[in-house]
Every structure is written in C-alpha cells, then in structure tokens.
Design an enzyme around this catalytic site. Sequence first.
Site, short mmCIF file in Angstrom:
data_model
loop_
_atom_site.label_atom_id
_atom_site.label_comp_id
_atom_site.label_asym_id
_atom_site.label_seq_id
_atom_site.Cartn_x
_atom_site.Cartn_y
_atom_site.Cartn_z
N LYS A 1 -2.16 -1.51 -3.54
CA LYS A 1 -3.14 -0.33 -4.10
C LYS A 1 -2.04 0.87 -3.83
O LYS A 1 -1.87 1.04 -2.85
CB LYS A 1 -4.27 -0.20 -2.27
CG LYS A 1 -4.87 0.64 -2.03
CD LYS A 1 -5.32 0.67 -0.55
CE LYS A 1 -5.69 1.70 -0.64
NZ LYS A 1 -6.70 2.04 0.96
N LYS B 1 1.30 -1.09 -0.17
CA LYS B 1 0.09 -0.21 0.06
C LYS B 1 0.80 0.99 0.18
O LYS B 1 1.52 1.37 0.94
CB LYS B 1 -0.75 0.01 1.51
CG LYS B 1 -1.79 1.27 1.44
CD LYS B 1 -2.99 1.05 2.77
CE LYS B 1 -3.77 2.53 2.28
NZ LYS B 1 -4.58 2.29 3.84
C1 PBG Z 1 -7.52 3.65 5.55
C2 PBG Z 1 -7.49 3.76 3.99
C3 PBG Z 1 -7.05 4.58 3.20
C4 PBG Z 1 -8.11 3.35 1.93
C5 PBG Z 1 -8.37 2.47 2.65
N1 PBG Z 1 -8.49 1.67 3.47
C6 PBG Z 1 -6.60 5.80 3.39
C7 PBG Z 1 -5.91 6.04 3.56
O1 PBG Z 1 -5.10 5.20 4.50
O2 PBG Z 1 -5.48 7.30 3.79
C8 PBG Z 1 -8.30 4.28 0.39
C9 PBG Z 1 -9.38 4.19 -0.48
C10 PBG Z 1 -9.07 4.76 -1.41
O3 PBG Z 1 -9.07 5.90 -1.52
O4 PBG Z 1 -11.07 4.62 -2.21
N2 PBG Z 1 -6.61 2.55 5.87
#
Ligand code: PBG
Length: 342
Positions: free
Chosen positions: A264, A203
């Site tokens: 992601k 991520k």
């Molecule tokens: C939080 C989380 C995030 C997303 C999914 N879970 C945001 C972040 O890490 O700040 C992002 C999903 C999206 O942008 O559609 N842990």
Amino acid sequence: MHAAGPGSFPATRLRRNRQHHWLRAMVAETTLAPADLVWPLFVHDHAAPLPIAAMPGVERLPIEGVVRAAAEAVTLGIPAIALFPATDPALKTADGAHALDPDNLVCRTVHAIRRETGDRLGILCDVALDPYTTHGHDGLLVEGRIVNDETVAVLCRQAVVLAEAGCHMVAPSDMMDGRVGAIRAALDAAGRHDVGILAYAAKYASAFYGPFRDAVGSAASLGTADKLGLGDKKTYQMDPANALEAIREVALDVAEGADMVMVKPAGTALDIIHRVKTTFGLPTLAYQVSGEYAMIQAAAGHGWLDGARAAAESVLVIKRAGADAVLTYFAPVLARALFARG
Ligand code: PBG
C-alpha cells in the site's frame, strides 16, 4: 530449424493477435473479475450518508447503508469488504481507548453485517488507533514519540475485540514492529484461531492517504499534532525510497504468522507488489488508496480522461503486477460493469 525464442519480423507480427476483440480476449494474460475486488467502506454514526469531498462517489454511510452495501457486494460477487469508522470526535482520546469498546461503531457495524450476510461475505477490519486518537496517530504518543511495544499491547486487545464482534480477518495497518506475531498469539489465546491476519506489511508513508484521513477525521487530528512537529507517520510507515526494506517487512510478517500480506499504496508500488508476490508466493493484496481514486475521479470530473476506462485499467495493472486481489473504492463500479457484461 530456428532456435526457440522470439521470432522476428516479418514472419512474426505481434499485431496479428490484436486484430479483433475475441482474439485480444483469448490471449489476455490478466483478467479482472469481481472476486479480485475488496470494497472499502466508511461508516459513521449519523442517520444520513455524508459525501467525502475529495472522493466523489464515496460516502460515509450509516450502519444500515453499510449493511445494504454488504448485501450488494454479495450479489455482485465481491468477496469481502474492509470497514473504516469515522469516529465522533467527542469519543477520541489521547490513548484511543474507544478502540477497545466492544460496543463501538465498527463493532456494531460488524454485528449488523453478519446478521445480513453471515459467512457469505468477508469482513476485514483495520487494526490501528488512528480513528480513535485525538492526535490522529496509529499508535500511542508518549513524550513526542510513537511508542512501539505499548502500542502493540493495545492493538492485540483491539484485534480481539474486533474478532469477537465477528470480523473474519483483522488487518493491522499500524506498522508497529512485532505486532503480527503478538496479535496472532492474542487471537489464539482468545480462542479465535479462525480469524485471519491480513498484514499491511509494506505500507508507505504516502501523500496519497490524504482523502482517507479526511473521511475518517484523522486529518484534523494530525493537523493538531502537526503544530507540535508530529504531523506525519514517517517514524513508522515506510520511506517510499525503499524496496529491499519492504521485503524485510514482509518477511517478518510472514514469519510472525500473517495469512495474507498487503502492499500500500498500489499504483506507486507496482514494483513492490511484483517483488513481494514473486519472493513469497503468499496471497498478496494491494490497496489502491484514496488519493489514487481521487486523482482519477478528479480528472474524469473535468472530462480530462475516461473515468470508467481509467479505473478498470488502473486496477487491472495492479493485478498484472502480482496482486491476488485489490482493495479499491472502484470495487462496486467495476463489479457492476463486469456483472452487466456477464
Ligand atoms: C490507518 C489507515 C490509513 C489508510 C488505511 N488505514 C491511513 C493512514 O495510514 O494514515 C489509508 C487508506 C486510503 O488512503 O485509502 N491506519
């Protein structure tokens, strides 16, 4: 005799296989089906749906709205949903303790969905503290740092609470080190051997999460943290510059017991999806995140591109890169279109 391998012009004309729709369909190397889609849903504790400004077509839904969406997912053949709570700011604290309340919004939503769809629809729940912390971070903030091991201990408890509420898989999205193994042990100790772990393994610290953070209300919280120089997640989410590190992240999560791994964002990490799939051969999911959705919707809203085609193409190529399924806000629209086609 010619050696095996690519032919050459004029005997070989690659356009020959592109002449008709039936022919293109027959030789298509990648296809999209509703079973390839996971539908992310936002739930809030209000009676009416609330649009999300930067995500036209997506709303925060009341619990009953999410239950209806879940039922529609089953009808459409979408195998799973991913749930994200927009927490009432009054319930947020520095330590995000509300994440551990078995009666919190996401747990009540899971109960309500399970009553409607049982085991016919997968329910995935994020494990991270950002919906619950006043500073908007995924972990515990101590003296200006996100502390790893203390956070992992809380995440383990959050995962068990979510499992006991009835979700099928927990999805740690926090990027702390060692959390997958710790969560696996905690779930097993609680007798939840059947609850799987979808690890947000690679991520990235991405600009493309902006609209999501508005949707769950963590943007405002991070804004407060920003004034203290703590407004980004770069000390735990990965640097988009790195690919080999993504492989190490995935390797650790696999060794710790992840059932599936996720990359992601998706569209800016197609190379990573490909490498992860070919290196590990594990079920590999990819998350087409809020900003990717927003870009396409914004351009489509201006009439600058054909939104339906752009959405379908953007998800298809994520599959081509190696994803087994794609979390995408386009899931219902794509599934309806595929469903209508039969
Ligand atoms: C939080 C989380 C995030 C997303 C999914 N879970 C945001 C972040 O890490 O700040 C992002 C999903 C999206 O942008 O559609 N842990």
